[in-house]
Design a protein around this motif. Structure first.
Motif, short mmCIF file in Angstrom:
data_model
loop_
_atom_site.label_atom_id
_atom_site.label_comp_id
_atom_site.label_asym_id
_atom_site.label_seq_id
_atom_site.Cartn_x
_atom_site.Cartn_y
_atom_site.Cartn_z
N VAL A 60 0.88 -1.15 0.00
CA VAL A 60 0.00 0.00 0.00
C VAL A 60 0.93 1.21 0.00
O VAL A 60 1.71 1.40 0.93
CB VAL A 60 -0.94 -0.01 1.22
CG1 VAL A 60 -1.74 1.29 1.28
CG2 VAL A 60 -1.86 -1.21 1.18
N THR A 61 0.87 1.99 -1.07
CA THR A 61 1.82 3.10 -1.23
C THR A 61 1.31 4.40 -0.63
O THR A 61 2.09 5.31 -0.37
CB THR A 61 2.15 3.31 -2.71
OG1 THR A 61 0.94 3.54 -3.44
CG2 THR A 61 2.87 2.09 -3.27
N ASP A 62 -0.02 4.48 -0.41
CA ASP A 62 -0.58 5.69 0.20
C ASP A 62 -1.98 5.34 0.70
O ASP A 62 -2.62 4.42 0.19
CB ASP A 62 -0.65 6.83 -0.82
CG ASP A 62 -0.69 8.21 -0.16
OD1 ASP A 62 -0.70 8.28 1.09
OD2 ASP A 62 -0.74 9.21 -0.91
N ARG A 63 -2.44 6.05 1.69
CA ARG A 63 -3.80 5.84 2.21
C ARG A 63 -4.31 7.14 2.80
O ARG A 63 -3.53 7.99 3.22
CB ARG A 63 -3.85 4.70 3.21
CG ARG A 63 -2.96 4.84 4.41
CD ARG A 63 -3.10 3.68 5.41
NE ARG A 63 -2.46 2.47 4.95
CZ ARG A 63 -3.07 1.29 4.85
NH1 ARG A 63 -4.33 1.17 5.15
NH2 ARG A 63 -2.41 0.22 4.45
N GLY A 64 -5.62 7.28 2.80
CA GLY A 64 -6.23 8.48 3.36
C GLY A 64 -7.73 8.39 3.28
O GLY A 64 -8.31 7.36 2.95
N CYS A 65 -8.40 9.51 3.60
CA CYS A 65 -9.85 9.57 3.48
C CYS A 65 -10.19 9.74 2.00
O CYS A 65 -9.37 10.23 1.21
CB CYS A 65 -10.40 10.74 4.29
SG CYS A 65 -10.24 10.50 6.07
N ARG A 66 -11.38 9.34 1.65
CA ARG A 66 -11.82 9.42 0.25
C ARG A 66 -11.69 10.85 -0.25
O ARG A 66 -12.10 11.79 0.40
CB ARG A 66 -13.26 8.95 0.15
CG ARG A 66 -13.54 8.30 -1.18
CD ARG A 66 -14.83 7.53 -1.17
NE ARG A 66 -14.66 6.23 -0.54
CZ ARG A 66 -15.64 5.38 -0.34
NH1 ARG A 66 -16.86 5.69 -0.70
NH2 ARG A 66 -15.42 4.22 0.23
N GLY A 67 -11.04 11.00 -1.38
CA GLY A 67 -10.82 12.31 -1.98
C GLY A 67 -9.45 12.90 -1.65
O GLY A 67 -9.03 13.88 -2.26
N ASP A 68 -8.76 12.32 -0.68
CA ASP A 68 -7.44 12.83 -0.29
C ASP A 68 -6.34 12.45 -1.30
O ASP A 68 -5.35 13.16 -1.42
CB ASP A 68 -7.01 12.28 1.08
CG ASP A 68 -7.79 12.91 2.22
OD1 ASP A 68 -8.53 13.89 1.98
OD2 ASP A 68 -7.65 12.41 3.36
N LEU A 69 -6.51 11.33 -1.97
CA LEU A 69 -5.46 10.83 -2.85
C LEU A 69 -5.75 11.15 -4.31
O LEU A 69 -6.90 11.21 -4.73
CB LEU A 69 -5.31 9.31 -2.71
CG LEU A 69 -5.09 8.75 -1.31
CD1 LEU A 69 -4.92 7.24 -1.39
CD2 LEU A 69 -3.89 9.38 -0.66
N GLN A 70 -4.69 11.32 -5.06
CA GLN A 70 -4.82 11.50 -6.50
C GLN A 70 -5.01 10.11 -7.13
O GLN A 70 -4.27 9.18 -6.81
CB GLN A 70 -3.56 12.16 -7.06
CG GLN A 70 -3.60 12.37 -8.55
CD GLN A 70 -2.33 13.02 -9.06
OE1 GLN A 70 -1.43 13.35 -8.29
NE2 GLN A 70 -2.25 13.20 -10.35
N ASP A 71 -6.02 9.98 -7.98
CA ASP A 71 -6.23 8.70 -8.66
C ASP A 71 -5.07 8.40 -9.57
O ASP A 71 -4.59 9.27 -10.30
CB ASP A 71 -7.53 8.72 -9.48
CG ASP A 71 -8.76 8.63 -8.61
OD1 ASP A 71 -8.65 8.17 -7.46
OD2 ASP A 71 -9.85 9.01 -9.09
N ARG A 72 -4.59 7.16 -9.51
CA ARG A 72 -3.53 6.72 -10.40
C ARG A 72 -3.74 5.25 -10.70
O ARG A 72 -4.17 4.48 -9.84
CB ARG A 72 -2.16 6.97 -9.81
CG ARG A 72 -1.95 6.27 -8.48
CD ARG A 72 -0.69 6.71 -7.82
NE ARG A 72 -1.08 7.35 -6.56
CZ ARG A 72 -0.27 7.63 -5.60
NH1 ARG A 72 0.99 7.39 -5.73
NH2 ARG A 72 -0.68 8.20 -4.50
N ALA A 73 -3.47 4.89 -11.93
CA ALA A 73 -3.61 3.49 -12.33
C ALA A 73 -2.70 3.24 -13.51
O ALA A 73 -2.50 4.12 -14.34
CB ALA A 73 -5.06 3.17 -12.70
#
Length: 195
Positions: A60-73
């Motif tokens: 898991v490279t990052d975690r937070g509340c919904r909307g805190d992270l930039q979407d990446r795929a």
């Protein structure tokens, strides 16, 4: 050759300084052949073959509340049949953990080696402070088939990514794989947990 109790003098050595080289090389060749035949060790050993698929990394490279992270795929192919997938997913909690297992789903003699990677989310106990979002990276080593390889990734049973490659004009049919609902398992490896 001089008897054991006599000293070797320069007169006792052969006139040609390379005369001893032939028997020495012959002895080394015989010894090397014997070692190779006895156990195939050292430089004579064949390269190891490990035909089992393996989850080589899950994090898991990052975690937070919904909307805190930039979407990446993304999906990329690495060396030695490694496929790497990165993604950002919504979860019930920022503390959600991931587990992964890989299975070969094609017969061993199939021309195209097909694998399925099952990622599962595991929610922590207790009330989450917010709806979560996590970013992860998974790397899977999927040994090549004679004509090609394809790997399907599923998260909690839902297809999320597919990677394929092969020789010639080959279509990995990822669209078909993404629509399959359930596949038989031929083999699996141990579960890996990402934290």
């Amino acid at each position: 050759m001089a008897p054991a109790d006599e000293a070797v003098t320069p007169d006792a050595l052969p006139d040609d300084p390379l005369a001893w080289l032939g028997p020495l090389l012959l002895g080394a060749l015989v010894a090397g052949t014997a070692v190779a035949a006895a156990g195939a060790v050292g430089p004579f050993a064949p390269p190891p073959t490990d035909a089992e698929p393996t989850v080589t990394a899950l994090e898991v490279t990052d975690r937070g509340c919904r909307g805190d992270l930039q979407d990446r795929a993304g999906t990329s192919d690495g060396p030695n049949g490694t496929v790497v997938v990165t993604d950002t997913i919504e979860t019930a909690s920022p503390r959600t953990e991931l587990r992964a297992a890989v299975a070969r789903t094609s017969p061993a003699q199939a021309g195209f080696a097909t694998y399925r990677v099952e990622l599962t989310t595991h929610e922590p106990t207790g009330e989450p402070r917010c709806a979560g979002q996590i970013a992860y990276r998974i790397a899977v080593r999927a040994p090549d088939g004679p004509r090609g390889t394809r790997v399907l990734f599923r998260l909690d049973g839902q297809p999320t990514a597919c990677s394929g490659g092969g020789s010639g004009n080959w279509d990995p049919r990822c669209g078909h794989l993404m629509s399959e609902s359930d596949w038989p398992r031929e083999s699996t490896n141990a579960t890996v947990t990402g934290r």
